[in-house]
Design an enzyme around this catalytic site. Structure first.
Site, short mmCIF file in Angstrom:
data_model
loop_
_atom_site.label_atom_id
_atom_site.label_comp_id
_atom_site.label_asym_id
_atom_site.label_seq_id
_atom_site.Cartn_x
_atom_site.Cartn_y
_atom_site.Cartn_z
CG ASP A 151 -1.85 1.01 1.13
OD1 ASP A 151 -2.16 1.75 0.11
OD2 ASP A 151 -2.52 1.41 2.25
CG HIS A 224 -6.92 1.17 -5.63
ND1 HIS A 224 -7.92 2.03 -5.09
CD2 HIS A 224 -5.76 1.47 -4.69
CE1 HIS A 224 -7.58 2.78 -4.00
NE2 HIS A 224 -6.47 2.52 -3.72
#
Length: 344
Positions: A151, A224
């Protein structure tokens, strides 16, 4: 002596934390002026707790919400981009706006100094602030979220890139400030784990093990990564600085990611969120939202460091010069070992 934007800022541009506590609070009715005064004590409280274990690099960043600013700082120039979090409602998914007057971002190499400082802060603000959301974040393996993907790969890590992305250099009189957006996302891990790895990679837009972005011809437009890529007409990527961390509770069956972004221009973060929830074009929303649900949404102004202790000075023609020697506090000590932040 030249003072840089970084010198003026709170401790925003730190390396990704190993542990953090995110506290969203609301001011008790009629206590705005007292909270404004008490916020000046936060730097000294942070120094006191951090002094005991300096190797753990404890920091605390403070954000101020739009409504609280109007109530407590109406005598000062309003930050140019401060406004309430804008809720989003797409065809299938929504991003709610939730309450929040003052935000504390506590981070360190371990959770214990974060917890100690959070405890001391709430003692200082007893009867003044109410905690409306508290999340304890932790590093998960090699910077991964609980979905198993790394992330924040595209968050700028070099100061050369991080400073313009996160810190406002032309937001007078608040040079060195930032705009902070936070959201708590809860994941449906059962549904996510039911997907084959190759399909998960198409949802995210990166390979799971190696964290390599998929080629444009392979990466779906509703991935994403695609939703969060913002490009100027000249081809320049617009960036924000993320400091996300996973959180969870095994007993409650709650697994999530706490999204936290610092930006010199909050419209970049807001455009990313519109792409995710509404779609670019509308209807082409981020596929990750089938597995991650936004539970909170707040926007805060992160003022310069000096603002925390002397906000009234920002009502004058010239903000304080951080290169000037600080006036020592008369706290009954001899000042030996004072860790008051110094400016080069």
């Amino acid at each position: 002596m030249t003072v840089s934007t970084v010198d003026l800022a709170q401790d925003i541009l730190e390396h990704p934390a190993m542990a953090a506590i995110f506290l969203t609070t609301s001011v008790q009715a009629g206590r705005d002026a007292e909270v404004r005064e008490a916020l000046s004590d936060v730097p000294s409280l942070t120094r006191a707790v951090a002094f005991r274990t300096p190797e753990l690099q404890l920091t605390c960043v403070i954000g101020v919400g739009s409504d609280f600013w109007d109530r407590a700082y109406g005598d000062l120039p309003r930050p140019a981009q401060l406004h309430p979090f804008v809720p989003l409602a797409g065809a299938r998914h929504s991003a709610p706006a939730t309450s929040g007057d003052v935000f504390f971002h506590l981070r360190a190499a371990r959770i214990d100094p974060c917890f100690e400082l959070a405890h001391r802060l709430m003692q200082r603000f007893a009867g003044l602030l109410e905690v409306v959301d508290e999340v304890h974040g932790f590093r998960y393996y090699d910077e991964r979220d609980l979905l198993g993907f790394v992330d924040g790969t595209e968050s700028p890590s070099h100061p050369r890139d991080s400073v313009p992305a996160a810190l406002a250099a032309d937001d007078p009189p608040y040079e060195g400030s930032s705009y902070l957006v936070v959201q708590k996302y809860v994941h449906d891990l059962a549904a996510w784990d039911a997907l084959p790895v190759e399909e998960q990679e198409r949802v995210i837009g990166r390979t799971k093990l190696a964290d390599i972005e998929l080629p444009d011809g392979v990466k779906p437009l509703n991935s994403h990564v695609a939703a969060n890529t913002i490009t100027d007409p000249d081809g320049t990527n617009r960036q924000i600085v993320r400091d996300n961390l996973p959180f969870g509770s095994i007993g409650a069956g709650e697994f999530g990611t706490y999204f936290i972004s610092y930006a010199s221009d909050v419209s970049v973060t807001e455009e990313m969120l519109r792409n995710m929830f509404v779609g670019r074009p509308p209807g082409n929303y981020d596929r990750i939202l089938y597995f991650s649900t936004a539970k909170t949404g707040c926007l805060f102004f992160v003022p310069p460091f000096a603002f925390l202790e002397t906000p009234e000075v920002y009502g004058t023609a010239a903000p304080p010069d951080p290169a000037a020697p600080a006036t020592p506090a008369h706290d009954g000590s001899l000042g030996i070992g004072n860790l008051k932040r110094s400016q080069p």
